[in-house]
Design a protein around this motif. Sequence first.
Motif, short mmCIF file in Angstrom:
data_model
loop_
_atom_site.label_atom_id
_atom_site.label_comp_id
_atom_site.label_asym_id
_atom_site.label_seq_id
_atom_site.Cartn_x
_atom_site.Cartn_y
_atom_site.Cartn_z
N GLY A 1 0.91 -1.16 -0.22
CA GLY A 1 -0.14 0.07 0.19
C GLY A 1 0.66 1.26 -0.06
N SER A 2 2.18 1.04 -0.10
CA SER A 2 2.78 2.31 -0.16
C SER A 2 3.08 3.00 -1.46
N THR A 3 3.30 4.26 -1.73
CA THR A 3 3.29 4.95 -2.50
C THR A 3 4.55 5.38 -3.51
N PHE A 4 4.54 5.39 -4.58
CA PHE A 4 5.82 5.73 -5.42
C PHE A 4 5.83 7.36 -5.41
N ARG A 5 6.89 7.91 -5.17
CA ARG A 5 7.20 9.33 -5.23
C ARG A 5 8.38 9.64 -6.01
N LEU A 6 8.72 10.86 -6.71
CA LEU A 6 9.90 11.07 -7.20
C LEU A 6 11.12 10.83 -6.69
N ARG A 7 12.02 10.27 -7.33
CA ARG A 7 13.37 9.84 -6.92
C ARG A 7 14.50 11.06 -7.26
N CYS A 8 14.33 11.13 -8.68
CA CYS A 8 15.16 12.07 -9.17
C CYS A 8 14.80 12.36 -10.71
N SER A 9 15.12 13.56 -11.41
CA SER A 9 14.73 13.72 -12.64
C SER A 9 16.31 13.89 -13.47
N LEU A 10 16.47 13.27 -14.58
CA LEU A 10 17.79 13.31 -15.06
C LEU A 10 17.83 14.02 -16.61
N LEU A 11 18.71 14.91 -16.50
CA LEU A 11 18.76 15.82 -17.62
C LEU A 11 19.91 15.29 -18.67
N GLY A 12 19.72 15.22 -19.85
CA GLY A 12 20.92 14.85 -20.61
C GLY A 12 20.50 14.82 -22.15
N HIS A 13 19.39 14.06 -22.39
CA HIS A 13 18.94 13.99 -23.85
C HIS A 13 18.38 15.16 -24.20
N GLY A 14 18.84 15.37 -25.70
CA GLY A 14 18.26 16.77 -26.20
C GLY A 14 16.69 16.66 -26.66
N GLN A 15 16.29 15.48 -26.78
CA GLN A 15 14.91 15.34 -27.42
C GLN A 15 14.31 14.06 -26.62
N ASP A 16 13.12 13.70 -27.26
CA ASP A 16 12.09 12.67 -26.64
C ASP A 16 13.17 11.57 -26.22
N VAL A 17 12.66 10.88 -24.95
CA VAL A 17 13.49 9.66 -24.60
C VAL A 17 12.47 8.50 -25.06
N ARG A 18 13.01 7.36 -26.19
CA ARG A 18 12.07 6.86 -26.67
C ARG A 18 11.96 5.26 -26.16
N GLY A 19 13.16 4.99 -25.62
CA GLY A 19 13.32 3.71 -24.83
C GLY A 19 14.11 3.57 -23.60
N LEU A 20 13.87 2.52 -22.81
CA LEU A 20 14.46 2.35 -21.58
C LEU A 20 14.75 0.88 -21.30
N THR A 21 15.95 0.55 -20.80
CA THR A 21 16.11 -0.76 -20.25
C THR A 21 16.84 -0.96 -18.78
N ARG A 22 16.73 -1.73 -17.95
CA ARG A 22 17.59 -2.06 -16.87
C ARG A 22 18.74 -2.68 -17.29
N GLY A 23 19.95 -1.99 -16.83
CA GLY A 23 21.10 -2.54 -17.22
C GLY A 23 21.65 -3.78 -16.36
N LEU A 24 22.73 -4.55 -16.91
CA LEU A 24 23.50 -5.50 -15.97
C LEU A 24 24.50 -5.00 -15.30
N PHE A 25 25.08 -4.12 -16.17
CA PHE A 25 26.24 -3.43 -15.67
C PHE A 25 26.41 -1.99 -15.95
N PRO A 26 26.76 -0.92 -15.02
CA PRO A 26 26.89 -1.47 -13.64
C PRO A 26 25.53 -1.58 -12.96
N GLU A 27 25.66 -2.56 -11.84
CA GLU A 27 24.30 -2.97 -11.08
C GLU A 27 23.57 -1.77 -10.71
#
Length: 797
Positions: A6-32
């Motif tokens: 029953g806990s709630t998700f809250r913002l952890r951080c906002s990351l700037l870097g990309h200049g346009q739409d971010v179209r894809g994401l995947t969790r990495g294996l490295f770094p952990e």
Amino acid sequence: AMAGEGSTFRLRCSLLGHGQDVRGLTRGLFPEGGFVSVSRDRTARLWAPDGLNRGFTEMHCMSGHSNFVSCVCIIPPSDLYPRGLIATGGNDHNICIFTVDNPAPLYVLKGHKNTVCSLSSGKFGTLLSGSWDTTAKVWLNDRCMMTLQGHTAAIWAVKILPEQGLMLTGSADKTIKLWKAGRCERTFTGHEDCVRGLAILSEMEFLSCANDASVRRWQISGECLQVYYGHTNYIYSISVFPRCKDFVTTGEDRSLRIWKQGECAQTIRLPAQSVWCCCVLDNGDIVVGASDGIIRVFTESLERTASAEEIEAFENELAQASIDPKTGDLGDINADDLPGREHLKDPGTRDGQTRLIKDNGKVEAYQWSVSEGRWIKIGDVVGSSGATQQTSGKVLFEGKEYDYVFTIDVNENGPSYKLPYNITDDPWLTAYNFLQKNDLNPMFLDQVAKFIMDNTKGQTLLSTSNQFSDPFTGAGRYVPGSSSGSSTIPGADPYTGAGRYVPGSASNAVTPVGGIDPFTGMGAYQSAAAKVENIYFPKKDAVTFDQANPTQILGKLKELNGSAAEEHKLTEDDLIILEKLLSATCNTSAETPTAQQLQTLWRAVNWPEDIVFPALDILRLSVRHPTVNENFCSEKEHVQFIILLLKFLNPKGKQANQLLALRALCNCFVSHAGQKLMMEQRDEIMTQAIETKSGNNKNIHIALATLTLNYAVCLHKVNNVEGKAQCLSVISTVMEVVQDLEAIFRLLVALGTLISDDTNAVQLAKSLGVDSQIKKYASVLEPAKVKECCRFVLSLL
């Protein structure tokens, strides 16, 4: 620590870097604990958790695409690349493969003819890609192994299932397809619009999301178990939490939604119109990418939650966002009927509930947060300011995305035409193609091009022109007779009459004793040592069907000739000619077959299908003779020859004809001309031959296995990756249905021959799950050759 129920998700951080739409994401294996993002800015970025605070640091930025990057996945570690690899797909039709520590690609996979918009990796280095060209491709290392054809529109989503050899594709044709060893096994229908995302729940279940704003849960067996509603617009992406059935979705309604126990438990609004992608990290945190180019991470963990200042800044950004009522995200809005600010004194009834109020003539949107017990402002509702195009890549036309889709009226009362356009396109070329496609007068060229330029407000032309190509030409292949309802011949002889000639009644199988050749039953020289040697593969020569009883065959031919219609009847002279041909090709005379004999044979094999089988049998025996082989398989004759044999492979036709056509194809491999023809026509022949598996006739199965084996013998000599992949796919598919051990044995020899001395083929065989398919044959007692051959194959896998 992970927070409780029953806990709630809250913002952890906002990351700037990309200049346009971010179209894809995947969790990495490295770094952990890290992840990879890709964007319309043509880059991919690797992010690592920042040990000191709650954020992430950009490790490095990878470039290799000449256009937008639209998808990303991780290829698991191998001996060669212990940290795994990163694969990205883009609008330049390419797939780039990166190592985790180099900004330039290790290699590039080319082959798709349009945007690559989805990637998924499997075991043993396999990669599955989906494209707007309506196909999916299976890659192994740097080679394309097979192409999955069948969808009639762009493929937006692909996933490799945990059970080996199974793959899923979701398409703009509104369907999802399940593929096994490269062949479509099942089509799932139910979505009412483009399928945009897929997520695997278990070996038996998966989820899909679509432009119809729904999520569906499916069983691999085909049934839809549940439909989830909550989003108010296209759903672009779906991701599952580790070790449970809860999941998250993002979409065009500016929201990220968290689903628990089948309910939408929380809705998080974002200050961007399109929330393109999401992924869940190992610790349960959610990463989302959106059209504002910002990556945001949300967490349930109190210690990873952002500071009060950061959360306030995020809420202010959200409050200042402008919501276009035309998107329908907030339902129908009638500004005159809205209550004032006092309406916010009443608490909401559920998390994510929205409420509109009017304050000083301005319409504002609020969303209820259960955990905080307050209304959070999620934006100002603005009149139509033409801002629907504020994020590019919005409009779908024929299942593909465009920056703009214009409606053009050529004259007052005629029909209007849709003109799709991307900022990167050349306006003149687009206008020209548009006029061509719709049969419009070319004199409109200047007008249409000027219209495009005026209405795109001179948006900069980036790269070279990408021609607008119609993705709807690669229609699925029609496969006749894929149902397995064809009648089976009982054990009794289906032919009647004196001599009871039965084509192929003598089985070629001989149980080897000691060193007997497993195919011909001939004795082989064997030394005194009793150690089991691999005498089975790689096989060097084709296996043929030589069994013959010329007297019976001619007897049957004469008998059927008696009852044939006048236009088909052969004269006495013709029958004598065929008799001579048989004796010349069955080595009973030293004569060479003549052109006249072959012309007569050609007339006979074109008899109606209910009486043609004795003629086909003569063809099967004759084609082993170099002269006959050269004649039928040479450049000028071969087209008719192949068409004739393929016609007899129709599973709805007579089984005797299927059997003899398969055997004739096997016997073609004895000479160089025949081998060349068989290899040139491999795709057609294999595709048609595999359909004969449905009849449950053991002689047909043995012939089909032998044909596959003869292909394996040829493919062992030349390194043809697509050919080997097709052959492996056939072996895997036929293994499923065959019972007869002689057929199994020949398939095992084919498999062993294909994968001998070829690590790529070994990896592909594993990824198709062939090893688990054949394990049971390692314990067969009789004939011993099955067990021995199987064990040799397993030792390679």
